[in-house]
Scaffold this motif. Structure first.
Motif, PDB file in Angstrom:
ATOM      1  N   ILE A  39       0.840  -1.193   0.000  1.00 23.24           N
ATOM      2  CA  ILE A  39       0.000   0.000   0.000  1.00 23.24           C
ATOM      3  C   ILE A  39       0.880   1.250   0.000  1.00 23.24           C
ATOM      4  CG2 ILE A  39      -1.674   1.311   1.399  1.00 23.24           C
ATOM      5  CD1 ILE A  39      -2.854  -1.136  -0.103  1.00 23.24           C
ATOM      6  N   ALA A  40       2.034   1.181   0.631  1.00 25.41           N
ATOM      7  CA  ALA A  40       2.946   2.322   0.708  1.00 25.41           C
ATOM      8  C   ALA A  40       3.399   2.811  -0.661  1.00 25.41           C
ATOM      9  CB  ALA A  40       4.155   1.959   1.567  1.00 25.41           C
ATOM     10  N   GLU A  41       3.353   1.946  -1.679  1.00 20.64           N
ATOM     11  CA  GLU A  41       3.782   2.314  -3.033  1.00 20.64           C
ATOM     12  C   GLU A  41       2.806   3.257  -3.730  1.00 20.64           C
ATOM     13  OE1 GLU A  41       4.411  -1.136  -5.503  1.00 20.64           O
ATOM     14  OE2 GLU A  41       5.196  -2.262  -3.803  1.00 20.64           O
ATOM     15  N   TYR A  42       1.591   3.398  -3.203  1.00 24.20           N
ATOM     16  CA  TYR A  42       0.528   4.129  -3.890  1.00 24.20           C
ATOM     17  C   TYR A  42       0.171   5.428  -3.178  1.00 24.20           C
ATOM     18  CZ  TYR A  42       0.144  -0.164  -6.467  1.00 24.20           C
ATOM     19  OH  TYR A  42       0.433  -1.242  -7.260  1.00 24.20           O
ATOM     20  N   ASP A  43      -0.081   6.460  -3.986  1.00 22.10           N
ATOM     21  CA  ASP A  43      -0.502   7.760  -3.474  1.00 22.10           C
ATOM     22  C   ASP A  43      -2.006   7.800  -3.263  1.00 22.10           C
ATOM     23  OD1 ASP A  43       2.159   9.049  -3.886  1.00 22.10           O
ATOM     24  OD2 ASP A  43       1.686   8.614  -5.989  1.00 22.10           O
ATOM     25  N   ALA A  44      -2.725   7.073  -4.106  1.00 20.78           N
ATOM     26  CA  ALA A  44      -4.184   7.065  -4.069  1.00 20.78           C
ATOM     27  C   ALA A  44      -4.673   5.634  -4.261  1.00 20.78           C
ATOM     28  CB  ALA A  44      -4.744   7.974  -5.160  1.00 20.78           C
ATOM     29  N   LEU A  45      -5.765   5.323  -3.568  1.00 20.99           N
ATOM     30  CA  LEU A  45      -6.311   3.960  -3.612  1.00 20.99           C
ATOM     31  C   LEU A  45      -7.827   4.014  -3.672  1.00 20.99           C
ATOM     32  CD1 LEU A  45      -4.009   3.183  -0.714  1.00 20.99           C
ATOM     33  CD2 LEU A  45      -3.999   1.652  -2.676  1.00 20.99           C
ATOM     34  N   ALA A  46      -8.387   3.127  -4.468  1.00 22.56           N
ATOM     35  CA  ALA A  46      -9.837   2.932  -4.473  1.00 22.56           C
ATOM     36  C   ALA A  46     -10.078   1.498  -4.021  1.00 22.56           C
ATOM     37  CB  ALA A  46     -10.413   3.156  -5.862  1.00 22.56           C
ATOM     38  N   PHE A  47     -11.034   1.348  -3.123  1.00 22.01           N
ATOM     39  CA  PHE A  47     -11.385   0.033  -2.607  1.00 22.01           C
ATOM     40  C   PHE A  47     -12.841  -0.252  -2.939  1.00 22.01           C
ATOM     41  CE2 PHE A  47      -8.058   1.538   0.302  1.00 22.01           C
ATOM     42  CZ  PHE A  47      -7.132   0.522   0.149  1.00 22.01           C
ATOM     43  N   GLY A  48     -13.095  -1.453  -3.454  1.00 21.49           N
ATOM     44  CA  GLY A  48     -14.452  -1.845  -3.791  1.00 21.49           C
ATOM     45  C   GLY A  48     -14.838  -3.144  -3.123  1.00 21.49           C
ATOM     46  N   CYS A  49     -16.011  -3.132  -2.489  1.00 26.43           N
ATOM     47  CA  CYS A  49     -16.535  -4.330  -1.850  1.00 26.43           C
ATOM     48  C   CYS A  49     -18.043  -4.197  -1.751  1.00 26.43           C
ATOM     49  CB  CYS A  49     -15.930  -4.498  -0.456  1.00 26.43           C
ATOM     50  SG  CYS A  49     -16.393  -6.051   0.356  1.00 26.43           S
ATOM     51  N   PRO A  50     -18.772  -5.253  -2.074  1.00 30.06           N
ATOM     52  CA  PRO A  50     -20.222  -5.192  -1.934  1.00 30.06           C
ATOM     53  C   PRO A  50     -20.644  -5.352  -0.477  1.00 30.06           C
ATOM     54  CG  PRO A  50     -19.579  -7.364  -2.674  1.00 30.06           C
ATOM     55  CD  PRO A  50     -18.325  -6.535  -2.631  1.00 30.06           C
ATOM     56  N   SER A  51     -21.874  -5.008  -0.233  1.00 37.39           N
ATOM     57  CA  SER A  51     -22.486  -5.258   1.071  1.00 37.39           C
ATOM     58  C   SER A  51     -22.786  -6.747   1.173  1.00 37.39           C
ATOM     59  CB  SER A  51     -23.784  -4.468   1.185  1.00 37.39           C
ATOM     60  OG  SER A  51     -24.490  -4.833   2.341  1.00 37.39           O
ATOM     61  N   MET A  52     -22.458  -7.322   2.311  1.00 35.25           N
ATOM     62  CA  MET A  52     -22.698  -8.744   2.534  1.00 35.25           C
ATOM     63  C   MET A  52     -23.499  -8.920   3.815  1.00 35.25           C
ATOM     64  SD  MET A  52     -20.997 -10.092  -0.014  1.00 35.25           S
ATOM     65  CE  MET A  52     -20.751 -11.804   0.388  1.00 35.25           C
ATOM     66  N   GLY A  53     -24.225 -10.001   3.923  1.00 30.59           N
ATOM     67  CA  GLY A  53     -24.916 -10.344   5.162  1.00 30.59           C
ATOM     68  C   GLY A  53     -25.717  -9.196   5.734  1.00 30.59           C
ATOM     69  N   ALA A  54     -25.410  -8.847   6.959  1.00 34.30           N
ATOM     70  CA  ALA A  54     -26.103  -7.763   7.648  1.00 34.30           C
ATOM     71  C   ALA A  54     -25.379  -6.445   7.391  1.00 34.30           C
ATOM     72  CB  ALA A  54     -26.177  -8.055   9.141  1.00 34.30           C
ATOM     73  N   GLU A  55     -25.227  -6.101   6.119  1.00 31.21           N
ATOM     74  CA  GLU A  55     -24.549  -4.877   5.687  1.00 31.21           C
ATOM     75  C   GLU A  55     -23.141  -4.785   6.262  1.00 31.21           C
ATOM     76  OE1 GLU A  55     -26.334  -1.342   4.311  1.00 31.21           O
ATOM     77  OE2 GLU A  55     -28.109  -1.731   5.525  1.00 31.21           O
ATOM     78  N   GLU A  56     -22.311  -5.717   5.829  1.00 31.56           N
ATOM     79  CA  GLU A  56     -20.921  -5.765   6.250  1.00 31.56           C
ATOM     80  C   GLU A  56     -20.036  -5.965   5.024  1.00 31.56           C
ATOM     81  OE1 GLU A  56     -21.817  -8.131  10.410  1.00 31.56           O
ATOM     82  OE2 GLU A  56     -21.177  -9.251   8.658  1.00 31.56           O
ATOM     83  N   LEU A  57     -18.753  -5.679   5.173  1.00 35.98           N
ATOM     84  CA  LEU A  57     -17.787  -5.998   4.124  1.00 35.98           C
ATOM     85  C   LEU A  57     -17.632  -7.516   4.067  1.00 35.98           C
ATOM     86  CD1 LEU A  57     -15.059  -3.330   4.942  1.00 35.98           C
ATOM     87  CD2 LEU A  57     -16.767  -3.232   3.117  1.00 35.98           C
ATOM     88  N   GLU A  58     -17.268  -8.032   2.912  1.00 42.76           N
ATOM     89  CA  GLU A  58     -17.065  -9.466   2.741  1.00 42.76           C
ATOM     90  C   GLU A  58     -16.017  -9.942   3.759  1.00 42.76           C
ATOM     91  OE1 GLU A  58     -15.457 -13.133   1.622  1.00 42.76           O
ATOM     92  OE2 GLU A  58     -14.269 -11.306   1.395  1.00 42.76           O
ATOM     93  N   GLU A  59     -16.358 -10.993   4.514  1.00 46.18           N
ATOM     94  CA  GLU A  59     -15.577 -11.379   5.692  1.00 46.18           C
ATOM     95  C   GLU A  59     -14.406 -12.325   5.451  1.00 46.18           C
ATOM     96  OE1 GLU A  59     -18.818 -11.079   9.240  1.00 46.18           O
ATOM     97  OE2 GLU A  59     -18.860 -12.908   8.002  1.00 46.18           O
ATOM     98  N   ALA A  60     -14.426 -13.124   4.417  1.00 46.72           N
ATOM     99  CA  ALA A  60     -13.383 -14.133   4.233  1.00 46.72           C
ATOM    100  C   ALA A  60     -12.099 -13.566   3.634  1.00 46.72           C
ATOM    101  CB  ALA A  60     -13.896 -15.284   3.367  1.00 46.72           C
ATOM    102  N   GLU A  61     -12.221 -12.693   2.642  1.00 44.90           N
ATOM    103  CA  GLU A  61     -11.041 -12.132   1.977  1.00 44.90           C
ATOM    104  C   GLU A  61     -10.884 -10.635   2.194  1.00 44.90           C
ATOM    105  OE1 GLU A  61      -9.938 -13.361  -2.101  1.00 44.90           O
ATOM    106  OE2 GLU A  61     -11.706 -14.641  -1.988  1.00 44.90           O
ATOM    107  N   PHE A  62     -11.965  -9.882   1.935  1.00 46.42           N
ATOM    108  CA  PHE A  62     -11.810  -8.428   1.924  1.00 46.42           C
ATOM    109  C   PHE A  62     -11.570  -7.840   3.302  1.00 46.42           C
ATOM    110  CE2 PHE A  62     -12.644  -3.970   1.601  1.00 46.42           C
ATOM    111  CZ  PHE A  62     -11.996  -3.644   0.420  1.00 46.42           C
ATOM    112  N   GLU A  63     -12.395  -8.200   4.275  1.00 46.38           N
ATOM    113  CA  GLU A  63     -12.250  -7.621   5.620  1.00 46.38           C
ATOM    114  C   GLU A  63     -10.870  -7.896   6.216  1.00 46.38           C
ATOM    115  OE1 GLU A  63     -12.487  -5.519   8.882  1.00 46.38           O
ATOM    116  OE2 GLU A  63     -14.135  -5.436   7.436  1.00 46.38           O
ATOM    117  N   PRO A  64     -10.352  -9.132   6.154  1.00 42.08           N
ATOM    118  CA  PRO A  64      -8.997  -9.341   6.691  1.00 42.08           C
ATOM    119  C   PRO A  64      -7.937  -8.507   5.957  1.00 42.08           C
ATOM    120  CG  PRO A  64     -10.106 -11.444   6.380  1.00 42.08           C
ATOM    121  CD  PRO A  64     -10.978 -10.390   5.748  1.00 42.08           C
TER     122      PRO A  64
END
Length: 135
Positions: A39-64
């Motif tokens: 992440i340190a290599e980048y000046d700007a970042l966009a993150f995309g993740c859908p809403s899952m379950g009870a309106e949470e970020l995806e728990e297996a890959e994205f959240e960690p």
């Protein structure tokens, strides 16, 4: 400015949004599982993740992944986006608070959410978000 778009998508909706954001930002595009850089290599970042379950970020890959890089967001320009199928966008509001609490500059002031499959207008909004991020 070096920019990355990093996303997780289960149905392809958020992936379509990620491609449009990357196009607008002229950025490198990565799925969460495909990102092996720093992440340190980048000046700007966009993150995309859908809403899952009870309106949470995806728990297996994205959240960690996201939890692991949050401490590196201070001072960076960040854009958030994702699709949802139910709810009122609580997951995005919570995510926005996390990012600003991490010291990042949230581009556009809020995340971009799309209900289900993005339309041509939604994808145009994604490209605009990418341009703002890179600008």
């Amino acid at each position: 400015m070096k920019t990355a778009v990093i996303f997780w998508s289960g149905t392809g909706n958020t992936e379509a949004m990620a491609q449009a954001v990357a196009e607008g930002a002229v950025a490198e595009l990565f799925s969460v599982s495909g990102f092996s850089g720093s992440i340190a290599e980048y000046d700007a970042l966009a993150f995309g993740c859908p809403s899952m379950g009870a309106e949470e970020l995806e728990e297996a890959e994205f959240e960690p992944f996201f939890s692991g890089i949050e401490s590196q967001l201070s001072g960076k320009k960040v854009a958030l986006f994702g699709s949802y199928g139910w709810g009122d966008g609580e997951w995005m509001r919570n995510w926005q608070e996390r990012v600003t609490g991490d010291g990042a500059e949230l581009v556009g002031g809020e995340g971009l959410i799309v209900n289900e499959t993005p339309t041509d207008d939604d994808l145009a909004n994604c490209r605009e978000l990418g341009k703002k991020l890179a600008g």
